[in-house]
Design an enzyme around this catalytic site. Structure first.
Site, PDB file in Angstrom:
ATOM      1  N   GLU A 165       0.807  -1.234   0.000  1.00 26.11           N
ATOM      2  CA  GLU A 165       0.000   0.000   0.000  1.00 26.11           C
ATOM      3  C   GLU A 165       0.835   1.276   0.000  1.00 26.11           C
ATOM      4  O   GLU A 165       0.687   2.130   0.877  1.00 26.11           O
ATOM      5  CB  GLU A 165      -0.977  -0.020   1.184  1.00 26.11           C
ATOM      6  CG  GLU A 165      -2.020  -1.095   1.044  1.00 26.11           C
ATOM      7  CD  GLU A 165      -3.236  -0.907   1.953  1.00 26.11           C
ATOM      8  OE1 GLU A 165      -3.285   0.078   2.709  1.00 26.11           O
ATOM      9  OE2 GLU A 165      -4.139  -1.758   1.883  1.00 26.11           O
ATOM     10  N   GLU A 370      -5.541  -8.575   0.270  1.00 30.57           N
ATOM     11  CA  GLU A 370      -6.312  -8.226   1.470  1.00 30.57           C
ATOM     12  C   GLU A 370      -7.760  -7.975   1.075  1.00 30.57           C
ATOM     13  O   GLU A 370      -8.038  -7.453   0.007  1.00 30.57           O
ATOM     14  CB  GLU A 370      -5.765  -6.969   2.171  1.00 30.57           C
ATOM     15  CG  GLU A 370      -4.459  -7.187   2.894  1.00 30.57           C
ATOM     16  CD  GLU A 370      -3.977  -5.963   3.681  1.00 30.57           C
ATOM     17  OE1 GLU A 370      -4.809  -5.241   4.268  1.00 30.57           O
ATOM     18  OE2 GLU A 370      -2.753  -5.754   3.694  1.00 30.57           O
TER      19      GLU A 370
HETATM   20  C1  BG6 Z   1      -4.642  -2.383   5.101  1.00 31.98           C
HETATM   21  C2  BG6 Z   1      -3.281  -2.598   5.694  1.00 31.98           C
HETATM   22  O1  BG6 Z   1      -4.731  -1.128   4.544  1.00 31.98           O
HETATM   23  O2  BG6 Z   1      -5.732  -2.432   5.961  1.00 31.98           O
HETATM   24  C3  BG6 Z   1      -3.259  -3.484   6.941  1.00 31.98           C
HETATM   25  O3  BG6 Z   1      -2.408  -3.121   4.723  1.00 31.98           O
HETATM   26  C4  BG6 Z   1      -4.426  -3.094   7.835  1.00 31.98           C
HETATM   27  O4  BG6 Z   1      -2.023  -3.338   7.562  1.00 31.98           O
HETATM   28  C5  BG6 Z   1      -5.716  -3.329   7.069  1.00 31.98           C
HETATM   29  O5  BG6 Z   1      -4.461  -3.745   9.065  1.00 31.98           O
HETATM   30  C6  BG6 Z   1      -6.965  -3.053   7.883  1.00 31.98           C
HETATM   31  O6  BG6 Z   1      -6.911  -1.753   8.386  1.00 31.98           O
HETATM   32  P1  BG6 Z   1      -7.156  -1.459   9.928  1.00 31.98           P
HETATM   33  O7  BG6 Z   1      -6.879   0.000  10.068  1.00 31.98           O
HETATM   34  O8  BG6 Z   1      -8.566  -1.803  10.190  1.00 31.98           O
HETATM   35  O9  BG6 Z   1      -6.194  -2.325  10.664  1.00 31.98           O
END
Ligand code: BG6
Length: 471
Positions: A165, A370
């Site tokens: 990211e 993700e």
């Molecule tokens: C992504 C990141 O943007 O979102 C992760 O790569 C992150 O590291 C995930 O944990 C979820 O976001 P958050 O803020 O809910 O942990």
């Protein structure tokens, strides 16, 4: 497009799940690990820090065994640069190499494909003190680090992700990895950092092809299709503005070695363009990714800018909450989708849309690295975690993914966030994503017991049936 018959998930589909080093490992100062910018950040008083996290560093064998039981074909994790080269350059820490070798061997023992992110937000603090990504020398430091990774693990790891990211780091700089007392960089500085990261990425992709003939490497960006709020052409222009600046600019360079024209005009008009040395563009043009990894959580809905300060919304932004920018776009509401309690839009159809767009623009295999829903899961009696909302979320996204495959998009794998509970970037341990529950709270580490959530059993069935179970 409504089909009578869906294409099946490919036979070799990488059914996986993801984590990142600082969010899951803990052991933040053990076995020679150096400090990263994450270790030096302030934490909101009410949320967990990353010191112990899910203690995966000590319990990886138990965790990998559970991943195998769930049927994972792939596990995407990140390597902490500071475990391998504690000061960012120079001395290599053999204990760090040993740890990741052991983890990779453990995965391979169960036929789980390791997918390695080389850098997930946790820059060595020693480099940050010398200007971090704003210092051109960090490019060489990253290449030196990559060389160590390819040499140490290149014979066992096939899939590499360069930088997680990068667009989140550039567009939400205050939200991630700003050490105590440091000022958030200006936009001009950020776009210079961006340029250096792009060069580091290009050189690393080349190096991977040179050192690991069987290796495949790609960028991992947070990609989100944008909808115009109405059919007003000005709304459509604004949605296109922001999609180009937020998403395509980063991918156009990674794939074609050139800045996106629209995004670059925006940079020039605002005096934000980076200084580019002779030869930089050649380096970027020479490199090429083998696939594109995307992190997908939400879509965004965009309205035309009114070209005044009210374009920027007052609420705090994170990687999925669009803030607006004067003269570029305003953030708007979408009445057709729901939101999580953290304000993230839930839009499975948006995944199909995003995949179609990435495929159409770049025509490369796509790996989803993700996707998932954060929630304050509750441990009930008899060790039950009833996370039906997670099953519902992932099921709907997988249905759309299969439609995208039927549309002709080459999706090679799906690694939702997260394999096991991790510390959320913004909301500590209160916002969980895993298929496996870790029995700790924000500040009470309890026994850190691993407990299978209902989604664990559901995902296992889906994997076992290669997706047939979805229907
Ligand atoms: C992504 C990141 O943007 O979102 C992760 O790569 C992150 O590291 C995930 O944990 C979820 O976001 P958050 O803020 O809910 O942990």
């Amino acid at each position: 497009m409504i089909y009578n018959k869906l294409r099946k998930f490919p036979k070799e589909f990488l059914w996986g799940a993801s984590t990142s080093a600082y969010q899951v490992e803990g052991a933040w100062d053990e076995d020679g690990k150096g400090l990263s910018v994450i270790d030096m950040c302030d934490h909101p008083e009410k949320t967990a820090d990353f010191k112990v996290a899910s203690d995966h560093y000590h319990r990886y064998k138990e965790d990998v065994k559970l991943f195998a039981e769930m049927g994972l074909k792939a596990y995407r994790f990140s390597i902490a640069w500071t475990r391998i080269i504690p000061q960012g350059t120079g001395q290599i820490n053999e204990k760090g190499i040993e740890y990741y070798n052991d983890l990779i061997d453990e995965l391979l023992k169960y036929n789980i494909e390791p997918i390695v992110t080389m850098f997930h937000f946790d820059l060595p603090y020693a480099l940050e003190e010398k200007g971090g990504w704003g210092n051109r020398e960090t490019i060489d430091a990253f290449v030196e680090y990559s060389k160590v990774l390819f040499k140490s693990f290149g014979s066992k790891v096939k899939y590499w992700l360069t930088i997680n990211e990068q667009n989140t780091m550039i567009l939400h700089p205050g939200a991630i990895g700003t050490p105590k007392g440091s000022a958030v960089p200006t936009k001009k500085e950020l776009y210079q950092q961006n340029h250096y990261m792009l060069l580091a990425q290009a050189k690393t992709m080349d190096l991977c092809h040179e050192m690991c003939p069987k290796g495949k490497i790609g960028p991992a960006l947070n990609i989100t299709a944008m909808y115009p709020e109405t059919c007003n052409p000005e709304d459509a222009i604004a949605a296109h503005n922001w999609e180009s600046i937020r998403c395509w600019n980063f991918l156009d360079i990674a794939v074609h070695g050139r800045y996106n024209n629209l995004a670059y005009s925006y940079l020039v008009e605002r005096g934000l363009e980076p200084s580019i040395l002779d030869g930089d563009i050649d380096i970027m043009k020479k490199a090429h990714p083998d696939f594109i990894a995307i992190n997908y959580y939400s879509t965004a809905t965009i309205a035309a800018s009114e070209n005044n300060a009210s374009d920027v919304s007052a609420r705090a932004g994170d990687q999925q909450i669009m803030l607006g920018e004067q003269g570029v776009y305003r953030s708007a509401e979408n009445p057709y989708v729901e939101k999580t309690k953290y304000g993230w839009v839930v839009d499975p159809v948006g995944l199909r849309m995003t995949l179609r767009k990435v495929c159409e623009r770049y025509d490369l295999p796509i790996l989803i690295t993700e996707n998932g829903i954060g929630a304050p899961d509750v441990l009930e009696e008899k060790n039950v975690i009833n996370d039906g909302y997670r099953i519902d979320f992932i099921k709907k996204h997988l249905e759309q993914l299969q439609l995208a495959i039927t549309d002709g998009v080459n999706v090679i794998g799906y690694c939702p966030w997260s394999a096991i509970d991790v510390v959320s970037t913004h909301q500590g341990y209160g916002k969980r994503y895993g298929f496996i529950y870790v029995d700790r709270t924000e500040f009470d580490l309890k026994d850190m017991r691993r407990i299978k959530k209902n989604s664990f059993y559901w995902y296992k069935n889906v994997i076992e049936s290669n997706g047939e179970q979805l229907h």
